[in-house]
Scaffold this motif. Structure first.
Motif, PDB file in Angstrom:
ATOM      1  N   TYR A   1      35.505  39.085  39.592  1.00 57.42           N
ATOM      2  CA  TYR A   1      36.431  40.174  41.037  1.00 57.42           C
ATOM      3  C   TYR A   1      35.637  41.666  40.200  1.00 57.42           C
ATOM      4  O   TYR A   1      35.171  42.681  40.585  1.00 57.42           O
TER       5      TYR A   1
ATOM      6  N   ASN B   1      44.222  35.706  45.203  1.00 58.78           N
ATOM      7  CA  ASN B   1      45.316  35.099  46.139  1.00 58.78           C
ATOM      8  C   ASN B   1      46.261  36.381  46.182  1.00 58.78           C
ATOM      9  O   ASN B   1      46.504  37.639  45.188  1.00 58.78           O
TER      10      ASN B   1
ATOM     11  N   ARG C   1      38.827  34.972  50.420  1.00 53.71           N
ATOM     12  CA  ARG C   1      37.406  33.946  49.443  1.00 53.71           C
ATOM     13  C   ARG C   1      35.869  34.994  49.424  1.00 53.71           C
ATOM     14  O   ARG C   1      35.252  35.376  50.702  1.00 53.71           O
TER      15      ARG C   1
ATOM     16  N   SER D   1      33.463  37.089  56.126  1.00 54.61           N
ATOM     17  CA  SER D   1      34.439  36.416  55.028  1.00 54.61           C
ATOM     18  C   SER D   1      35.241  35.672  55.896  1.00 54.61           C
ATOM     19  O   SER D   1      35.610  35.111  56.618  1.00 54.61           O
TER      20      SER D   1
ATOM     21  N   PRO E   1      42.440  28.560  57.567  1.00 54.80           N
ATOM     22  CA  PRO E   1      41.020  29.027  57.459  1.00 54.80           C
ATOM     23  C   PRO E   1      40.853  30.074  58.137  1.00 54.80           C
ATOM     24  O   PRO E   1      40.543  29.214  59.720  1.00 54.80           O
TER      25      PRO E   1
ATOM     26  N   GLN F   1      32.019  31.791  44.079  1.00 55.88           N
ATOM     27  CA  GLN F   1      32.640  32.177  44.961  1.00 55.88           C
ATOM     28  C   GLN F   1      34.319  32.837  44.353  1.00 55.88           C
ATOM     29  O   GLN F   1      34.503  31.983  43.563  1.00 55.88           O
TER      30      GLN F   1
ATOM     31  N   ASN G   1      47.477  28.005  54.384  1.00 53.13           N
ATOM     32  CA  ASN G   1      46.411  27.303  54.102  1.00 53.13           C
ATOM     33  C   ASN G   1      45.643  27.164  55.321  1.00 53.13           C
ATOM     34  O   ASN G   1      44.973  26.090  55.122  1.00 53.13           O
TER      35      ASN G   1
ATOM     36  N   ILE H   1      39.808  33.556  55.129  1.00 49.63           N
ATOM     37  CA  ILE H   1      41.046  33.958  54.718  1.00 49.63           C
ATOM     38  C   ILE H   1      41.921  33.248  54.756  1.00 49.63           C
ATOM     39  O   ILE H   1      42.054  31.981  55.846  1.00 49.63           O
ATOM     40  N   PHE H   2      42.316  32.521  53.628  1.00 47.02           N
ATOM     41  CA  PHE H   2      43.579  31.084  54.157  1.00 47.02           C
ATOM     42  C   PHE H   2      44.499  31.952  54.594  1.00 47.02           C
ATOM     43  O   PHE H   2      45.035  32.497  54.127  1.00 47.02           O
TER      44      PHE H   2
ATOM     45  N   GLN I   1      44.648  34.180  50.934  1.00 50.70           N
ATOM     46  CA  GLN I   1      43.862  33.908  49.860  1.00 50.70           C
ATOM     47  C   GLN I   1      42.170  34.571  50.832  1.00 50.70           C
ATOM     48  O   GLN I   1      41.871  34.151  51.330  1.00 50.70           O
TER      49      GLN I   1
ATOM     50  N   ALA J   1      38.384  32.885  45.084  1.00 52.10           N
ATOM     51  CA  ALA J   1      39.826  32.934  44.632  1.00 52.10           C
ATOM     52  C   ALA J   1      40.374  34.145  44.993  1.00 52.10           C
ATOM     53  O   ALA J   1      40.146  34.539  43.839  1.00 52.10           O
TER      54      ALA J   1
END
Length: 433
Positions: free
Chosen positions: A253, A222, A209, A169, A177, A218, A175, A171-172, A207, A220
């Motif tokens: 989710y 947080n 995803r 997957s 990625p 998709q 900000n 992950i941010f 974050q 998200a």
């Protein structure tokens, strides 16, 4: 409708009938409800309204005080009212159905004179479509609150149940990625593995995803990194625990996590039921075998006892037969002995009488000699006395052993001869002198 769905609907209605769902934008999207198609119908008219909340027993709608629905309701509260729901199915087609209601409380909406909140009480059980959607929504939220920290390990089976295509997957972090690998997920968080040093990841806002294949959506998520450690044996890979922001978790989710948990629970219950049935069958089989073994053992014991009794019976019969034969022979011998004894007694009596007569005749024929006559008389008297004594003894006590008549006769004759010989010898001696 299958039995499984019927049981599910009944469970939802029994457990969640009084749980109220407030229709926010997110909730409307999750329930796939079209708010523009909600209407109140009464007295032959139909007016649009805004649905505020609903349960499986009542609904609250917002209407304008100038609308026809509000006017009709205020005229007569006992007027039957129907509330029309509209949901969108998976193909995008609308699903309409009406629920019969009675008017309950009417009050102003947030102090406004232009809007009013009307409570509509359902007069009958609502359609199954409403029960399924509202019941599932309530179940998801309750499980979210109760089982927030329950972890689901990522593997082929769990990914298939969750609808996740792969464990890789994105992950941010700040900000930026970065790629990661999912290790486990839960209602309230997730654990991932990625390249990095733990001290530079701790407490970072992230974050995560996720892409769900069944809905092609998709999501998200947080959250914040609450813990980060090196992977065992590696100094460049970290294991990161993420805690999601509770108020920002999407309903889709929650729905996927709840679906896995309920299906997993269902499998556990089914396995328990199968195991219980198998144990019950095994117990019944063991009980049946035990009963058969007991019956066979009791039958064998009964057969042995019967055989022993038969042997005892045969032994008793055989012993009784031997005794009977012995008694018969003893009886015959006793009878023979008794008969012989009787004959001997008769013979003895006759012999005694004949001996007495002979002794008297002999005494008379020899009277010419004085000595011989005296001795003969003495001998006759002695023989008579002996005969009488013998008869008396035989009469008084028969079982006592006694001399037979023949022996007594021979003894008397011998005595007689002895006395005659003694007399002859004495006469010869006298003549010689």
């Amino acid at each position: 409708m299958g039995i499984e769905n019927s049981n599910k609907i009944s469970r939802y209605y029994d457990y969640f009938r009084d749980k109220e769902v407030v229709f926010t934008k997110a909730n409307l999207n999750f329930l796939r409800m079209d708010p523009r198609q909600i209407y109140i119908k009464c007295n032959g008219g139909q007016w649009p309204c805004i649905i505020n909340s609903t349960s499986l027993q009542m609904a609250k709608v917002i209407v304008g005080t100038s609308s026809g629905a509000y006017v009709e309701i205020n005229k007569k509260k006992e007027t039957p009212v129907s509330l029309r729901f509209c949901f969108i199915d998976e193909d995008g087609a609308p699903i309409f159905f009406f629920v019969t209601c009675s008017v309950g409380e009417i009050k102003q909406y947030q102090g406004s004179n232009e809007l009013a909140v009307v409570t509509l009480n359902f007069t009958q059980r609502p359609p199954d479509d409403l029960i399924v959607r509202v019941g599932e929504f309530v179940e998801v939220n309750e499980n979210f609150n109760i089982r927030k920290e329950e972890r689901i390990g990522i593997n082929k089976n769990s990914m298939r149940e969750l609808g996740i295509l792969k464990e890789e997957s994105v992950i941010f972090i700040a900000n930026v990625p970065r790629r990661c690998i999912l290790k486990d997920v839960s209602f309230g968080g997730a654990r991932v593995m990625l390249l990095g040093i733990p001290k530079f990841l701790q407490d970072k806002i992230v974050q995560l995803r996720l892409l769900f294949s069944d809905t092609n959506e998709q999501v998200a998520l947080n959250g914040t990194v609450v813990n980060a450690v090196f992977m065992e044996g590696r100094k460049d890979i970290s294991i990161v625990n993420i805690q999601f922001n509770t108020n920002e978790i999407p309903m889709s989710y929650k729905f996927h996590i709840n679906r896995y948990i309920t299906s997993y629970q269902k499998k556990i219950i089914e396995n328990q039921m199968r195991n219980a049935e198998a144990q019950a069958r095994a117990a019944q089989e063991e009980a049946r075998k035990a009963e058969e073994a007991k019956a066979a053992r009791e039958k064998k014991i009964a057969e042995n006892m019967a055989a022993e009794k038969e042997e005892e019976k045969n032994a008793i019969l055989a012993k009784a037969g031997i005794k009977a034969g012995t008694n018969g022979e003893s009886g015959e011998e006793s009878a023979a002995e008794t008969s012989a004894a009787g004959e001997n007694e008769n013979t003895s009596a006759e012999a005694d009488a004949a001996a007495a007569e002979g002794s008297a005749n002999e005494g008379q024929s020899k009277t010419e000699s004085a000595d011989a006559g005296s001795e003969a008389a003495a001998t006759g008297e002695s023989a008579g006395d002996n005969a009488e004594e013998t008869k008396a003894e035989a009469a008084d006590d028969k079982p006592v052993l006694k001399m037979s008549a023949t022996d007594e006769k021979a003894t008397a004759f011998k005595q007689k001869l002895d006395s005659e010989l003694d007399s002859a010898i004495e006469n010869a001696e006298d003549t010689g002198n």
